[in-house]
Scaffold this active site. Structure first.
Site, PDB file in Angstrom:
ATOM      1  N   LYS A   1       0.867  -1.176   0.000  1.00 52.35           N
ATOM      2  CA  LYS A   1       0.000   0.000   0.000  1.00 52.35           C
ATOM      3  C   LYS A   1       0.907   1.231   0.000  1.00 52.35           C
ATOM      4  O   LYS A   1       0.958   1.985   0.983  1.00 52.35           O
ATOM      5  CB  LYS A   1      -0.907  -0.012   1.249  1.00 52.35           C
ATOM      6  CG  LYS A   1      -1.986  -1.073   1.241  1.00 52.35           C
ATOM      7  CD  LYS A   1      -3.253  -0.659   0.531  1.00 52.35           C
ATOM      8  CE  LYS A   1      -3.993   0.414   1.279  1.00 52.35           C
ATOM      9  NZ  LYS A   1      -5.195   0.866   0.516  1.00 52.35           N
TER      10      LYS A   1
ATOM     11  N   ASP B   1      -5.424  -3.579  -1.718  1.00 56.09           N
ATOM     12  CA  ASP B   1      -6.900  -3.603  -1.805  1.00 56.09           C
ATOM     13  C   ASP B   1      -7.341  -3.938  -3.226  1.00 56.09           C
ATOM     14  O   ASP B   1      -8.260  -4.737  -3.437  1.00 56.09           O
ATOM     15  CB  ASP B   1      -7.512  -2.282  -1.314  1.00 56.09           C
ATOM     16  CG  ASP B   1      -6.799  -1.043  -1.870  1.00 56.09           C
ATOM     17  OD1 ASP B   1      -5.688  -1.193  -2.433  1.00 56.09           O
ATOM     18  OD2 ASP B   1      -7.344   0.066  -1.750  1.00 56.09           O
TER      19      ASP B   1
ATOM     20  N   ASP C   1      -1.215 -12.821   4.530  1.00 59.73           N
ATOM     21  CA  ASP C   1      -2.126 -13.618   5.353  1.00 59.73           C
ATOM     22  C   ASP C   1      -3.535 -13.568   4.752  1.00 59.73           C
ATOM     23  O   ASP C   1      -4.192 -14.593   4.535  1.00 59.73           O
ATOM     24  CB  ASP C   1      -2.107 -13.018   6.774  1.00 59.73           C
ATOM     25  CG  ASP C   1      -2.732 -13.926   7.804  1.00 59.73           C
ATOM     26  OD1 ASP C   1      -3.179 -15.028   7.424  1.00 59.73           O
ATOM     27  OD2 ASP C   1      -2.784 -13.545   8.979  1.00 59.73           O
TER      28      ASP C   1
ATOM     29  N   ASP D   1      -5.424 -16.581   1.975  1.00 53.91           N
ATOM     30  CA  ASP D   1      -6.678 -17.262   2.321  1.00 53.91           C
ATOM     31  C   ASP D   1      -7.733 -17.009   1.253  1.00 53.91           C
ATOM     32  O   ASP D   1      -8.509 -17.909   0.906  1.00 53.91           O
ATOM     33  CB  ASP D   1      -7.199 -16.778   3.679  1.00 53.91           C
ATOM     34  CG  ASP D   1      -6.657 -17.632   4.814  1.00 53.91           C
ATOM     35  OD1 ASP D   1      -5.644 -18.324   4.599  1.00 53.91           O
ATOM     36  OD2 ASP D   1      -7.236 -17.615   5.916  1.00 53.91           O
TER      37      ASP D   1
END
Ligand code: NAD
Length: 369
Positions: A194, A227, A251, A255
């Site tokens: 980011k 994002d 992380d 997933d």
């Protein structure tokens, strides 16, 4: 025949031993067919180690792991050990292994096998043939940065602090793994941060670019905000090859990517350390799933995530890409033949046990070899 390769099996608890037994059968098959010989040692970790030695990982097992070319890990934990003090809990055994072996690069592939395309919640045309790799930095960033903690303020309210911190060395060593991986795949790296709102993001972007320009100009590099990456992963995941990112974003994104494939019982992973002077990296391979106490000991567990972890071991620790492909093709063929453990059961397929899934894999290996 390839030279001996030293591997340590740590089956652990719950379904760990059951799924690892099927990996053991494939290891034996490789030996029997004189494709590769492995020097296999087996050890205890997690609750099983606590029951025998009073600790989830003994110093001897840790030393054995450090000496091995690769560790194949099952899963740890279960209700029997839930009330142990924090530092004796089964999971501490795995965390200690990761820390002591300095496994900073976590590889989580997301691959969709055609016969399981219906298991994903996404449309088949979006995920067909999907094969991406999320590379997550595992030992730095906001989960470890100092200062951290919760303090009480003078007015009685509280303040929580976590610190996101990265250095040049930490960024470059994981980016290097990313570029090396990409060279063995589709030669594309997407670096995710980011940089628009975080200083560590700016540093991440600059250091990855620097390394690219100095040593990996042949690899295609793109930057993406985290994002946007989350959005792109569900919109059009096949645009990616290797995604390299920090501990926190990795992380979440790994997933998310994992669920593109639909089932926990199918997901392998690898954690790698730094290369030594001979190029050898410390390495631990494990399924993403846990010890599944609800089905443990019933011969119901899906062994394919563990088998695919073994395939990753062949590819990344032993440079045996062809043999890794053989195992992956056997998995694909077994699924195509219509056998399924209950976690991936679909209409028109046959429910089989862990052992029968192992039998089917061996039969398919025989046909393919
Ligand atoms: P889990 O992954 O063990 O199980 C979640 C669900 O998925 C369960 O219903 C289980 O039956 C099913 N499942 C998981 N793997 C499967 C497989 N191979 N085949 C068929 N079904 C499968 O997660 P959980 O229930 O949250 O945790 C159980 C225990 O495992 C806990 O003690 C937890 O701490 C531990 N755990 C260990 C690891 C690890 O060793 N790396 C990872 C996650 C959880």
């Amino acid at each position: 025949m390839a030279a001996n390769k030293k591997i340590l099996l740590l089956p652990g608890d719950g379904i760990g031993p059951e799924v690892m037994r099927q990996v053991g059968r494939v290891v034996e098959w490789f030996d029997r067919r004189r494709i590769a010989t492995f020097d296999v040692t087996e050890g205890l970790c997690g609750g099983a180690a606590y029951d025998k030695h009073g600790t989830p990982l003994t110093d001897e097992t840790l030393a054995e792991a450090q000496r091995s070319d690769a560790v194949l890990f099952g899963a740890v934990g279960g209700p029997k050990w839930d009330n142990l003090p924090f530092n004796l809990k089964p999971e501490r055994g795995l965390l200690r292994l990761r820390k002591e072996m300095d496994l900073f690069a976590n590889l989580r592939p997301a691959m969709v096998f055609d016969p399981l395309i219906g298991a994903s919640t996404l449309k088949p045309e979006v995920i067909q043939g999907l094969d991406i790799m999320i590379l997550r930095e595992l030992t730095g960033g906001v989960y470890f940065g100092e200062p951290r903690g919760i303090t009480t303020l003078p007015d009685g309210s509280r303040r929580g602090v976590d610190t996101q911190v990265y250095t040049t060395a930490e960024i470059q060593r994981v980016a290097r793994v990313g570029f090396e991986l990409a060279r063995k795949r589709k030669n594309r790296v997407t670096s995710v941060e980011k940089a628009n709102v975080m200083h560590t993001g700016v540093l991440w972007r600059e250091e990855v670019q620097k390394l690219h320009d100095a040593e990996y100009k042949d690899v295609e590099l793109a930057d993406m905000y985290a994002d946007n990456c989350a959005m792109q992963l569900v919109r059009n995941p096949r645009q990616f090859d290797v995604i390299v990112t920090d501990n926190l974003f990795g992380d979440l994104l790994s997933d998310c990517a994992a669920m593109l494939t639909g089932s926990l019982g199918m997901l392998p992973s690898a954690s790698l350390g730094a290369a030594d002077s001979s190029g050898r990296r410390k390495a631990l391979y494990e399924p993403v799933h846990g010890s599944a106490p609800d089905i443990a000991g019933k011969d119901l567990a899906n062994p394919l995530a563990s088998l695919l972890s073994f395939a990753m071991m062949l590819r990344y620790s032993f440079d045996m890409a062809e043999e890794a492909k053989l195992v992956e093709n056997a998995v694909q063929a077994a699924l195509k033949s219509g056998v399924r453990t209950s976690d991936i059961l679909q209409p028109g397929t046959a429910r089989v046990s862990t052992t029968v899934m192992g039998d089917t894999i061996l039969r398919e290996l025989e046909k393919l070899a």
